[in-house]
Design a protein around this motif. Sequence first.
Motif, PDB file in Angstrom:
ATOM      1  N   LEU A 118       0.760  -1.295  -0.052  1.00  0.00           N
ATOM      2  CA  LEU A 118       0.109  -0.199  -0.126  1.00  0.00           C
ATOM      3  C   LEU A 118       0.829   1.226   0.094  1.00  0.00           C
ATOM      4  O   LEU A 118       0.341   2.291  -0.180  1.00  0.00           O
ATOM      5  CB  LEU A 118      -1.012  -0.107   1.009  1.00  0.00           C
ATOM      6  CG  LEU A 118      -1.749  -1.227   1.298  1.00  0.00           C
ATOM      7  CD1 LEU A 118      -2.497  -1.343   2.663  1.00  0.00           C
ATOM      8  CD2 LEU A 118      -2.814  -0.940   0.101  1.00  0.00           C
ATOM      9  N   ARG A 119       2.065   1.251   0.408  1.00  0.00           N
ATOM     10  CA  ARG A 119       2.960   2.343   0.200  1.00  0.00           C
ATOM     11  C   ARG A 119       3.980   2.362  -0.993  1.00  0.00           C
ATOM     12  O   ARG A 119       4.685   3.331  -1.160  1.00  0.00           O
ATOM     13  CB  ARG A 119       3.634   2.026   1.518  1.00  0.00           C
ATOM     14  CG  ARG A 119       3.038   2.131   2.784  1.00  0.00           C
ATOM     15  CD  ARG A 119       3.910   2.391   4.314  1.00  0.00           C
ATOM     16  NE  ARG A 119       4.866   1.172   4.324  1.00  0.00           N
ATOM     17  CZ  ARG A 119       4.656   0.059   5.071  1.00  0.00           C
ATOM     18  NH1 ARG A 119       3.446  -0.037   5.499  1.00  0.00           N
ATOM     19  NH2 ARG A 119       5.519  -0.944   4.952  1.00  0.00           N
ATOM     20  N   PRO A 126      -2.247   5.531 -11.688  1.00  0.00           N
ATOM     21  CA  PRO A 126      -3.687   5.113 -11.402  1.00  0.00           C
ATOM     22  C   PRO A 126      -3.617   3.645 -10.871  1.00  0.00           C
ATOM     23  O   PRO A 126      -2.576   2.908 -11.103  1.00  0.00           O
ATOM     24  CB  PRO A 126      -4.238   4.879 -12.922  1.00  0.00           C
ATOM     25  CG  PRO A 126      -3.418   5.837 -13.829  1.00  0.00           C
ATOM     26  CD  PRO A 126      -1.897   5.813 -13.075  1.00  0.00           C
ATOM     27  N   GLU A 127      -4.584   3.312  -9.899  1.00  0.00           N
ATOM     28  CA  GLU A 127      -4.557   2.227  -9.183  1.00  0.00           C
ATOM     29  C   GLU A 127      -4.617   1.085 -10.007  1.00  0.00           C
ATOM     30  O   GLU A 127      -4.083   0.243  -9.648  1.00  0.00           O
ATOM     31  CB  GLU A 127      -5.754   2.168  -8.242  1.00  0.00           C
ATOM     32  CG  GLU A 127      -5.799   3.125  -7.062  1.00  0.00           C
ATOM     33  CD  GLU A 127      -4.694   3.199  -6.153  1.00  0.00           C
ATOM     34  OE1 GLU A 127      -4.031   2.209  -6.183  1.00  0.00           O
ATOM     35  OE2 GLU A 127      -4.310   4.158  -5.633  1.00  0.00           O
ATOM     36  N   SER A 133       0.934  -3.816 -12.280  1.00  0.00           N
ATOM     37  CA  SER A 133       2.013  -4.003 -12.379  1.00  0.00           C
ATOM     38  C   SER A 133       2.749  -4.782 -11.325  1.00  0.00           C
ATOM     39  O   SER A 133       3.692  -5.506 -11.290  1.00  0.00           O
ATOM     40  CB  SER A 133       2.704  -2.678 -12.335  1.00  0.00           C
ATOM     41  OG  SER A 133       2.675  -2.116 -11.032  1.00  0.00           O
ATOM     42  N   MET A 134       1.852  -5.021 -10.056  1.00  0.00           N
ATOM     43  CA  MET A 134       2.396  -5.915  -9.110  1.00  0.00           C
ATOM     44  C   MET A 134       2.227  -7.463  -9.138  1.00  0.00           C
ATOM     45  O   MET A 134       2.625  -8.003  -8.634  1.00  0.00           O
ATOM     46  CB  MET A 134       1.867  -5.090  -7.776  1.00  0.00           C
ATOM     47  CG  MET A 134       2.057  -4.146  -7.200  1.00  0.00           C
ATOM     48  SD  MET A 134       3.922  -4.177  -6.617  1.00  0.00           S
ATOM     49  CE  MET A 134       4.771  -3.185  -8.016  1.00  0.00           C
ATOM     50  N   ALA A 206     -11.282  -7.799  -9.657  1.00  0.00           N
ATOM     51  CA  ALA A 206     -12.204  -6.710  -9.558  1.00  0.00           C
ATOM     52  C   ALA A 206     -11.739  -5.471  -9.282  1.00  0.00           C
ATOM     53  O   ALA A 206     -12.179  -4.207  -9.808  1.00  0.00           O
ATOM     54  CB  ALA A 206     -13.394  -7.222  -8.733  1.00  0.00           C
ATOM     55  N   ALA A 207     -10.948  -5.381  -8.344  1.00  0.00           N
ATOM     56  CA  ALA A 207     -10.386  -3.999  -7.822  1.00  0.00           C
ATOM     57  C   ALA A 207      -9.666  -3.539  -8.690  1.00  0.00           C
ATOM     58  O   ALA A 207      -9.535  -1.897  -9.167  1.00  0.00           O
ATOM     59  CB  ALA A 207      -9.408  -4.333  -6.590  1.00  0.00           C
ATOM     60  N   ILE A 208      -8.826  -4.178  -9.490  1.00  0.00           N
ATOM     61  CA  ILE A 208      -7.937  -3.681 -10.806  1.00  0.00           C
ATOM     62  C   ILE A 208      -8.941  -3.045 -11.777  1.00  0.00           C
ATOM     63  O   ILE A 208      -8.711  -2.071 -12.435  1.00  0.00           O
ATOM     64  CB  ILE A 208      -7.158  -4.746 -11.267  1.00  0.00           C
ATOM     65  CG1 ILE A 208      -6.078  -4.926 -10.391  1.00  0.00           C
ATOM     66  CG2 ILE A 208      -6.348  -4.120 -12.620  1.00  0.00           C
ATOM     67  CD1 ILE A 208      -4.932  -6.137 -10.482  1.00  0.00           C
TER      68      ILE A 208
END
Length: 314
Positions: A118-119, A126-127, A133-134, A206-208
């Motif tokens: 998260l940091r 953009p999220e 990318s993670m 879904a979050a992505i």
Amino acid sequence: MRRTDITRDDGTWTGLSVEVEAGRRPGLCLFSAGRRLLLAQQSCPVLLTVVDEDFCGVEFWRTDAYRSPLPPLRAETGRTLAGRPDRWAHRFVQHLLDAPGSPLHDGRWLLSPESPLLRWNHSRRPEAEFWASMLIEGHPDGYIDWFVHSGSWEILPLRPMPDADDSRVKAYRKQARDGTLPPVLLWWVSGLDCHLLLDGHARLAAAIAESAVPPLLHLHRTAPSDEVAAGTEQAVRRYETELARFTELRAAHGHAVPDGAAIAGPDLARRLRDLHTAQRPSWAWPLPGGEEQWRCVAREVTAGRWSGGGGTSG
């Protein structure tokens, strides 16, 4: 088994500490053989990896055998527990303790929403772009790049990520928009220098898709009880020594000198909190048969299709 809620000085919940006394090897177990690791779930190979000789990265082969230790989560549960990571943590831990295919073994663990991931979005991308990318790509084989992504602690899904138009992802996208998306469960594995995605592949997708920050619960091993006890004793001695030093200064220079509690107290609290939350290296069990057995497993599960790390060599 003991559970302890971890809070900040202001009472804010930051994690759930769990001390496990199972007396057995975990159902989702890491085995090591030199530079090679085998992740097996109830004796079924899930992930084969081999670290490069120059330690620049890790080649992997992922099977389709992994099964989440958590049961499917209902939308109603998501609405009920929305915004309550503490309740989700207790719920997840109970499932992990009950499930036969869980990574929990003897020792102390922390389940926390305060993942270092998260940091990491320093450039404010953009999220959707950042979280995509993670993700470490590749199925069945791929590569964890330690050279380019050193310290970024990427996420390795234990099964292929579903597409944005998958029916489960569509359902979770609505929850992501509503703020009721259940947390994604990550397990930090130091031997791979990355997170394994234990549960929530569709929720993360879904979050992505919604370019939202996914709610996370981050699982890692922490210091054992004897180390916590020794560290606590050392921290208290340090605190008492500081107070004694300030007492001497007050005796020599008067009450204009503070008593030291405002300085030594926060330092003591930080040290005690770190003892209960700091990451410790993941455990791996020696693989019976060593590297030859690892190669035998690799030949069997890949049907000779994987050349990574000598997995198909004799």
